[in-house]
Design a protein around this motif. Structure first.
Motif, PDB file in Angstrom:
ATOM      1  N   VAL A   1       0.843  -1.186   0.000  1.00 37.70           N
ATOM      2  CA  VAL A   1       0.000   0.000   0.000  1.00 37.70           C
ATOM      3  C   VAL A   1       0.889   1.250   0.000  1.00 37.70           C
ATOM      4  O   VAL A   1       1.648   1.493   0.941  1.00 37.70           O
ATOM      5  CB  VAL A   1      -0.935   0.013   1.225  1.00 37.70           C
ATOM      6  CG1 VAL A   1      -1.781   1.279   1.229  1.00 37.70           C
ATOM      7  CG2 VAL A   1      -1.837  -1.218   1.201  1.00 37.70           C
ATOM      8  N   LYS A   2       0.835   1.996  -1.076  1.00 37.77           N
ATOM      9  CA  LYS A   2       1.647   3.213  -1.262  1.00 37.77           C
ATOM     10  C   LYS A   2       3.146   2.930  -1.129  1.00 37.77           C
ATOM     11  O   LYS A   2       3.918   3.787  -0.701  1.00 37.77           O
ATOM     12  CB  LYS A   2       1.203   4.313  -0.287  1.00 37.77           C
ATOM     13  CG  LYS A   2      -0.216   4.805  -0.547  1.00 37.77           C
ATOM     14  CD  LYS A   2      -0.554   6.022   0.281  1.00 37.77           C
ATOM     15  CE  LYS A   2      -1.952   6.542  -0.074  1.00 37.77           C
ATOM     16  NZ  LYS A   2      -2.301   7.759   0.674  1.00 37.77           N
ATOM     17  N   ARG A   3       3.558   1.729  -1.550  1.00 38.14           N
ATOM     18  CA  ARG A   3       4.978   1.383  -1.564  1.00 38.14           C
ATOM     19  C   ARG A   3       5.351   0.886  -2.960  1.00 38.14           C
ATOM     20  O   ARG A   3       4.545   0.234  -3.634  1.00 38.14           O
ATOM     21  CB  ARG A   3       5.322   0.313  -0.524  1.00 38.14           C
ATOM     22  CG  ARG A   3       5.049   0.742   0.904  1.00 38.14           C
ATOM     23  CD  ARG A   3       5.844  -0.129   1.888  1.00 38.14           C
ATOM     24  NE  ARG A   3       5.614  -1.542   1.683  1.00 38.14           N
ATOM     25  CZ  ARG A   3       4.626  -2.237   2.242  1.00 38.14           C
ATOM     26  NH1 ARG A   3       3.746  -1.624   3.026  1.00 38.14           N
ATOM     27  NH2 ARG A   3       4.496  -3.529   2.032  1.00 38.14           N
ATOM     28  N   ASN A   4       6.573   1.199  -3.374  1.00 37.13           N
ATOM     29  CA  ASN A   4       7.003   0.795  -4.701  1.00 37.13           C
ATOM     30  C   ASN A   4       8.392   0.183  -4.651  1.00 37.13           C
ATOM     31  O   ASN A   4       9.009   0.080  -3.589  1.00 37.13           O
ATOM     32  CB  ASN A   4       6.963   1.991  -5.666  1.00 37.13           C
ATOM     33  CG  ASN A   4       7.868   3.131  -5.213  1.00 37.13           C
ATOM     34  OD1 ASN A   4       9.027   2.925  -4.882  1.00 37.13           O
ATOM     35  ND2 ASN A   4       7.322   4.353  -5.193  1.00 37.13           N
ATOM     36  N   ALA A   5       8.880  -0.244  -5.804  1.00 35.64           N
ATOM     37  CA  ALA A   5      10.124  -0.998  -5.898  1.00 35.64           C
ATOM     38  C   ALA A   5      11.356  -0.111  -6.008  1.00 35.64           C
ATOM     39  O   ALA A   5      12.466  -0.624  -6.212  1.00 35.64           O
ATOM     40  CB  ALA A   5      10.070  -1.934  -7.105  1.00 35.64           C
ATOM     41  N   LEU A   6      11.210   1.196  -5.874  1.00 38.81           N
ATOM     42  CA  LEU A   6      12.356   2.100  -5.983  1.00 38.81           C
ATOM     43  C   LEU A   6      13.313   1.916  -4.806  1.00 38.81           C
ATOM     44  O   LEU A   6      12.880   1.839  -3.649  1.00 38.81           O
ATOM     45  CB  LEU A   6      11.888   3.552  -6.017  1.00 38.81           C
ATOM     46  CG  LEU A   6      11.177   4.036  -7.278  1.00 38.81           C
ATOM     47  CD1 LEU A   6      10.640   5.438  -7.058  1.00 38.81           C
ATOM     48  CD2 LEU A   6      12.101   4.009  -8.480  1.00 38.81           C
ATOM     49  N   ALA A   7      14.601   1.875  -5.103  1.00 41.55           N
ATOM     50  CA  ALA A   7      15.603   1.945  -4.046  1.00 41.55           C
ATOM     51  C   ALA A   7      15.679   3.381  -3.543  1.00 41.55           C
ATOM     52  O   ALA A   7      15.165   4.312  -4.180  1.00 41.55           O
ATOM     53  CB  ALA A   7      16.957   1.491  -4.580  1.00 41.55           C
ATOM     54  N   ALA A   8      16.337   3.578  -2.414  1.00 42.49           N
ATOM     55  CA  ALA A   8      16.346   4.894  -1.774  1.00 42.49           C
ATOM     56  C   ALA A   8      16.977   5.970  -2.650  1.00 42.49           C
ATOM     57  O   ALA A   8      16.631   7.151  -2.527  1.00 42.49           O
ATOM     58  CB  ALA A   8      17.081   4.812  -0.436  1.00 42.49           C
ATOM     59  N   ASP A   9      17.888   5.570  -3.542  1.00 43.84           N
ATOM     60  CA  ASP A   9      18.579   6.565  -4.371  1.00 43.84           C
ATOM     61  C   ASP A   9      18.053   6.605  -5.797  1.00 43.84           C
ATOM     62  O   ASP A   9      18.669   7.229  -6.671  1.00 43.84           O
ATOM     63  CB  ASP A   9      20.085   6.293  -4.387  1.00 43.84           C
ATOM     64  CG  ASP A   9      20.433   4.947  -5.023  1.00 43.84           C
ATOM     65  OD1 ASP A   9      19.523   4.098  -5.139  1.00 43.84           O
ATOM     66  OD2 ASP A   9      21.610   4.751  -5.393  1.00 43.84           O
ATOM     67  N   GLU A  10      16.906   5.976  -6.052  1.00 41.77           N
ATOM     68  CA  GLU A  10      16.371   5.892  -7.415  1.00 41.77           C
ATOM     69  C   GLU A  10      15.206   6.854  -7.634  1.00 41.77           C
ATOM     70  O   GLU A  10      14.456   7.173  -6.709  1.00 41.77           O
ATOM     71  CB  GLU A  10      15.908   4.463  -7.723  1.00 41.77           C
ATOM     72  CG  GLU A  10      17.048   3.495  -7.963  1.00 41.77           C
ATOM     73  CD  GLU A  10      16.552   2.111  -8.318  1.00 41.77           C
ATOM     74  OE1 GLU A  10      17.187   1.461  -9.167  1.00 41.77           O
ATOM     75  OE2 GLU A  10      15.540   1.658  -7.736  1.00 41.77           O
ATOM     76  N   LEU A  11      15.057   7.247  -8.898  1.00 48.15           N
ATOM     77  CA  LEU A  11      13.924   8.055  -9.345  1.00 48.15           C
ATOM     78  C   LEU A  11      13.324   7.407 -10.589  1.00 48.15           C
ATOM     79  O   LEU A  11      14.009   6.689 -11.336  1.00 48.15           O
ATOM     80  CB  LEU A  11      14.370   9.479  -9.684  1.00 48.15           C
ATOM     81  CG  LEU A  11      14.891  10.350  -8.543  1.00 48.15           C
ATOM     82  CD1 LEU A  11      15.498  11.633  -9.105  1.00 48.15           C
ATOM     83  CD2 LEU A  11      13.773  10.676  -7.554  1.00 48.15           C
ATOM     84  N   ILE A  12      12.039   7.674 -10.827  1.00 43.53           N
ATOM     85  CA  ILE A  12      11.388   7.208 -12.050  1.00 43.53           C
ATOM     86  C   ILE A  12      11.784   8.139 -13.188  1.00 43.53           C
ATOM     87  O   ILE A  12      11.600   9.350 -13.101  1.00 43.53           O
ATOM     88  CB  ILE A  12       9.862   7.190 -11.895  1.00 43.53           C
ATOM     89  CG1 ILE A  12       9.445   6.248 -10.773  1.00 43.53           C
ATOM     90  CG2 ILE A  12       9.188   6.780 -13.205  1.00 43.53           C
ATOM     91  CD1 ILE A  12       7.958   6.333 -10.437  1.00 43.53           C
ATOM     92  N   ALA A  13      12.332   7.567 -14.249  1.00 44.80           N
ATOM     93  CA  ALA A  13      12.694   8.355 -15.426  1.00 44.80           C
ATOM     94  C   ALA A  13      11.554   8.401 -16.435  1.00 44.80           C
ATOM     95  O   ALA A  13      11.246   9.460 -16.992  1.00 44.80           O
ATOM     96  CB  ALA A  13      13.943   7.775 -16.088  1.00 44.80           C
ATOM     97  N   ALA A  14      10.921   7.249 -16.676  1.00 42.35           N
ATOM     98  CA  ALA A  14       9.894   7.181 -17.726  1.00 42.35           C
ATOM     99  C   ALA A  14       9.102   5.892 -17.581  1.00 42.35           C
ATOM    100  O   ALA A  14       9.480   4.981 -16.841  1.00 42.35           O
ATOM    101  CB  ALA A  14      10.549   7.237 -19.111  1.00 42.35           C
ATOM    102  N   MET A  15       7.995   5.839 -18.311  1.00 43.30           N
ATOM    103  CA  MET A  15       7.239   4.610 -18.491  1.00 43.30           C
ATOM    104  C   MET A  15       7.351   4.217 -19.964  1.00 43.30           C
ATOM    105  O   MET A  15       7.206   5.063 -20.845  1.00 43.30           O
ATOM    106  CB  MET A  15       5.761   4.807 -18.132  1.00 43.30           C
ATOM    107  CG  MET A  15       5.481   4.965 -16.651  1.00 43.30           C
ATOM    108  SD  MET A  15       6.088   6.506 -15.945  1.00 43.30           S
ATOM    109  CE  MET A  15       5.096   7.707 -16.814  1.00 43.30           C
TER     110      MET A  15
END
Length: 291
Positions: free
Chosen positions: A150-164
């Motif tokens: 719930v409101k959690r994703n697979a990003l590591a602490a130092d990652e950002l979403i670049a694109a889909m």
């Protein structure tokens, strides 16, 4: 609270690496609500709205759309409705015009709310999330694996979403949403549907009816198999009502809703069954007309 405002993608990744607790701000339509209600007090905000690379989209050679994380709902509607129709349909249901002009698909994805409107069409389209860090570069995460709670994703602490990375539609798509009113409302339940005639497959996405957005994989395989067995992919004959209803029942069985202030679990299950039946019928009718 610190406010970080990088102007380039490289600077954004560097800032996230240096401040792993910083909350990314793409459109602010979720984050600012949490701040205003004092539900969240992060040590820093990382404003990504000044990064031009995130506001771009482009088609790849195979027709896949690389949709930058900062592309707004309004632009999806205006510029991508013909190639990403399911996502455009969902974007039209988001908030008000002001919210659609500000909110982004990447921000919705990062928030990972079970009720996010972009999740069902991204699941139905078999999208992939491109994420990046300064230390490790880029990696690709299938969207179905991106939601971890719930409101959690697979990003590591130092990652950002670049694109889909979203495949262009090879067939009709649909999006359905039930709310407590007709506009500017959080979904009680939602459903995304896609026909993939190029590979004789069906895509599904369930929203606001489980701890995370999810697919109805067994229901999709059942419908695609029945269409194949009956020769309907080639003949484009009428979709039997009994088949559409059975598909709806199987979508319902894939959900795991709860009772909350917006609706009961029983209502969510019933509405999903109805929406799935209707979405499959509408999409199939579009497929027949396209012949």
């Amino acid at each position: 609270m610190d406010f970080l405002a990088p102007a380039t993608w490289a600077d954004a990744l560097a800032a996230k690496a240096e401040h792993p607790d910083a909350v990314p701000l793409a459109g602010g339509t979720d984050v600012m609500v949490e701040l205003n209600f004092d539900h969240r007090r992060p040590p820093a905000l990382l404003d990504l709205t000044r990064v031009p690379e995130l506001r771009e989209w482009s088609p790849d050679a195979d027709g896949t759309i690389r949709l930058g994380a900062g592309v707004t709902y309004a632009r999806v509607i205006d510029e991508l409705g013909d190639v990403l129709p399911g996502l455009a349909m969902a974007s039209r249901t988001v908030g008000s015009p002001q919210i659609r002009n500000r909110g982004t698909v990447g921000g919705n994805l990062g928030a990972a709310s079970p009720a996010g409107d972009s999740h069902p069409p991204l699941l139905a389209a078999d999208a992939v999330v491109e994420v990046a860090s300064a230390a490790r570069g880029t990696r690709l995460v299938p969207v179905a694996e991106f939601y971890t709670g719930v409101k959690r994703n697979a990003l590591a602490a130092d990652e950002l979403i670049a694109a889909m990375l979203v495949p262009s539609a090879s067939g009709p798509q649909q999006f359905c949403k039930i709310g407590t009113r007709n506009a500017m409302v959080i979904a009680v339940s939602a459903f995304g549907f896609a026909l993939h005639p190029d590979r004789k497959a069906v895509g599904t996405g369930i929203g606001s009816a489980a701890p995370t957005p999810r697919r109805a994989g067994e229901a999709a395989a059942f419908l695609a198999g029945e269409l194949e067995a009956a020769g309907l992919w080639e003949s484009r004959g009428e979709l039997p009502e009994s088949l559409a209803r059975e598909f709806g029942r199987r979508v319902r069985d894939a959900a795991a809703p709860i009772d909350d202030v917006r609706g009961s679990a029983a209502y969510r299950l019933h509405s999903l069954s109805v929406m799935a039946r209707r979405a499959a019928t509408w999409a199939w009718d579009d497929y027949r007309r396209a012949a």
